[in-house]
Design an enzyme around this catalytic site. Structure first.
Site, PDB file in Angstrom:
ATOM      1  N   GLU A 150     -34.348  57.228 -16.649  1.00 24.13           N
ATOM      2  CA  GLU A 150     -34.039  56.933 -18.126  1.00 24.13           C
ATOM      3  C   GLU A 150     -35.189  56.027 -18.691  1.00 24.13           C
ATOM      4  O   GLU A 150     -34.835  55.167 -19.611  1.00 24.13           O
ATOM      5  CB  GLU A 150     -32.752  56.005 -18.260  1.00 24.13           C
ATOM      6  CG  GLU A 150     -31.538  56.813 -17.343  1.00 24.13           C
ATOM      7  CD  GLU A 150     -30.295  55.861 -17.444  1.00 24.13           C
ATOM      8  OE1 GLU A 150     -29.191  56.484 -17.701  1.00 24.13           O
ATOM      9  OE2 GLU A 150     -30.468  54.693 -16.954  1.00 24.13           O
TER      10      GLU A 150
HETATM   11  C1  TNX Z   1     -27.017  55.440 -15.191  1.00 23.87           C
HETATM   12  S1  TNX Z   1     -28.162  56.229 -12.727  1.00 23.87           S
HETATM   13  C2  TNX Z   1     -28.164  54.519 -14.841  1.00 23.87           C
HETATM   14  C3  TNX Z   1     -27.885  53.179 -14.591  1.00 23.87           C
HETATM   15  C4  TNX Z   1     -26.520  52.820 -15.385  1.00 23.87           C
HETATM   16  C5  TNX Z   1     -25.236  53.886 -14.621  1.00 23.87           C
HETATM   17  C6  TNX Z   1     -24.192  53.516 -14.828  1.00 23.87           C
HETATM   18  C7  TNX Z   1     -29.345  55.665 -13.266  1.00 23.87           C
HETATM   19  C8  TNX Z   1     -30.400  56.092 -12.346  1.00 23.87           C
HETATM   20  N1  TNX Z   1     -29.332  55.191 -14.117  1.00 23.87           N
HETATM   21  O1  TNX Z   1     -28.791  52.486 -15.331  1.00 23.87           O
HETATM   22  O2  TNX Z   1     -26.068  51.548 -14.708  1.00 23.87           O
HETATM   23  O3  TNX Z   1     -25.849  55.022 -15.332  1.00 23.87           O
HETATM   24  O4  TNX Z   1     -23.254  54.258 -14.478  1.00 23.87           O
END
Ligand code: TNX
Length: 513
Positions: free
Chosen positions: A327
């Site tokens: 992300e």
């Molecule tokens: C996505 S999964 C994220 C996390 C959040 C999560 C909450 C991922 C690699 N990144 O930063 O905590 O969703 O469900």
């Protein structure tokens, strides 16, 4: 007046009940999770009692002590450990290392239960530890006020080894911080189901949780808060060494993660020079994702990464360092790719293999790197096509922070509601069409902690779903079956209660009691 049986008849019945052996139960019907590779039934039983000795060679003395302690906790009776040469004639529980069963590998074991003795054999201590978890599940539980003095274990042979080398759980200690005692308890609870990796998500926008001596403000500033504005916290390097050591006694390998280049607000707030504009942003206590990035075209950034990776690698006996990579919505792909390539090299320089969330497959991965699939199948496939291995964490099946259903209060639901059947009833083997079985390193179940603040919260979201994931990671496809699994799971209610686990009593399971 109500008729009662004469006293001597009751006494005789009670005597009969205490002396007459019950018919032996069938070992193959035991409520084992994960279910073993092969179980044969013997038709007799081993009567465990306080006089039962545990025998172990010197190199398994610590595991012998562990067994005695767990048996005592279950039965409230003392047991004795004898360390030394094997004693073939002695009645009791015998632990031994052998090398004549190569199919058991590093973590497999063979447990042979006969009327007079139990033999647990493995190629390595890790296999003995896994086998002890099976044995623990075979000891019937008694209520604390019971006068019971022996515990019947059905006879037979269990031959068992894992399907996947990596069976993990992840704990996000950044969004909310959990101290050493909580993490140790977490390790104990996951190890009971043969989980062998604990991934600690040590840094994110809301908190930096591991002392880095060359960049001390990461923790003094970056570790000072959490989601919701609480006080945060961090592990000193000594705390962290203690966690690593404790995990080793449970044959669990810790994988530390520092998420980068995104999810870095805590670091950016601690050191202005890590920001492209030279200005430190304020600490962040919300729950948004994807707004922060390290400055990928400044040399100081790579000095920072090298220092962090070097200190972390020195604390890490395990093979993997996790660098996040997810992300990074405010990092251009043109900046992201060279950044990940360079970070991978730094990880190699410090003698470790890199793991990253599936987005890292945009970069040039080396064959010993691992892509952790959470969102995009195409990313997993791109990683595999480069020769990297794939760790499966599909959010809609294994994210432990997803709510069970719309009525359960903790957790999120952006990926799915995940009831107990949904968590179990899928196949890692066919999840990503086109992904070769030999590219699958294993499974990992992440617990993100935006909504999780206490150990009781952790337990509620992890249990019982993690038991299902543990079985998917350990047991061969042929023995996995929801209808049978839910019956075995029902028998774990009392076990989880005995361990004080605050588990979710799903209506999908007819819990025994
Ligand atoms: C996505 S999964 C994220 C996390 C959040 C999560 C909450 C991922 C690699 N990144 O930063 O905590 O969703 O469900």
């Amino acid at each position: 007046m109500q008729k009662t049986a004469p006293f001597h008849l009751l006494a005789a019945l009670a005597l009969l009940a205490s002396c007459t052996p019950l018919p032996p139960t069938d070992l193959s019907q035991a409520s084992l999770i994960p279910y073993p590779v092969a179980v044969t039934t013997g038709g007799e039983r081993f009567a465990l009692q306080a006089q039962t000795n545990v025998y172990a060679p010197a190199e398994l003395a610590a595991l012998g002590t562990y067994l005695v302690e767990t048996l005592t906790a279950t039965t409230q009776q003392p047991f004795a450990l004898e360390v030394g040469q094997p004693n073939p004639a002695a009645k009791g529980i015998h632990l031994a290392l052998g090398d004549n069963l190569p199919e058991l590998g590093a973590e497999g074991y063979q447990l042979t239960i006969a009327a007079k003795r139990i033999d647990l054999v493995a190629n390595q201590p890790a296999g003995i530890f896994r086998g002890l978890q099976t044995l623990r599940q075979l000891v019937p539980l008694v209520s604390r006020d019971s006068s019971q003095r022996y515990w019947d274990i059905p006879s037979g042979t269990i031959t068992d080894y894992p399907l996947y080398a990596y069976r993990g759980a992840m704990l996000d200690v950044s969004r909310h911080f959990f101290g050493v005692a909580d993490v140790k308890r977490f390790i104990d609870l996951i190890a009971a189901f043969k989980i062998n990796f604990l991934h600690l998500h040590l840094a994110d926008d809301q908190g930096w949780r591991i002392e880095i001596k060359s960049w001390p403000q990461l923790t003094t500033i970056g570790g000072s808060t959490a989601v919701g504005g609480g006080p945060g916290g961090f592990y000193t390097q000594d705390d962290y060494r203690e966690l690593v050591r404790y995990a080793q006694t449970r044959f669990v390998t810790i994988v530390p993660e520092i998420d980068m280049p995104g999810h870095t607000n805590a670091a950016l707030a601690s050191y202005p020079e890590l920001n492209c504009n030279g200005v430190a942003p304020p600490l962040y206590t919300g729950t948004k994702v994807g707004f922060s990035t390290l400055c990928t075209d400044q040399e100081i950034t790579y000095q920072f990464v090298d220092d962090v990776v070097r200190e972390l690698a020195a604390l890490t006996p395990g093979p993997y360092l996790h660098v996040g990579g997810d992300e990074s919505h405010v990092t251009d792909l043109d900046d992201y790719i060279p950044f990940i390539n360079r970070v991978q090299e730094i990880v190699h320089t410090h003698g470790k293999q890199m793991i990253g969330w599936d987005e890292v497959s945009h970069a040039s991965l080396s064959k010993n790197s691992v892509v952790q699939y959470w969102a995009k199948a195409e990313n997993a496939l791109r990683g595999a096509s480069q020769g990297a291995q794939v760790l499966l964490s599909p959010a809609h099946k294994v994210y432990l922070d997803m709510q069970y259903d719309s009525t359960t209060h903790l957790g999120l639901h952006w990926a799915a509601y995940i009831e107990v059947d949904s968590a179990y009833n899928w196949s890692p083997e066919t999840l990503v069409p086109g992904l070769n079985q030999d590219k699958i390193l294993g499974l990992e179940s992440p617990l993100w902690t935006e909504t999780v603040t206490t150990m009781a919260d952790i337990e509620y979201l992890v249990f019982p779903r993690l038991l299902g994931h543990a079985e998917l990671g350990w047991s061969p496809v042929a023995v996995r079956n929801w209808a049978q699994y839910r019956v075995r799971l029902a028998a774990h209610a009392t076990r989880m209660e005995a361990l004080g686990i605050n588990f979710y009593r799903s209506k999908q399971v007819d819990w025994l009691r």
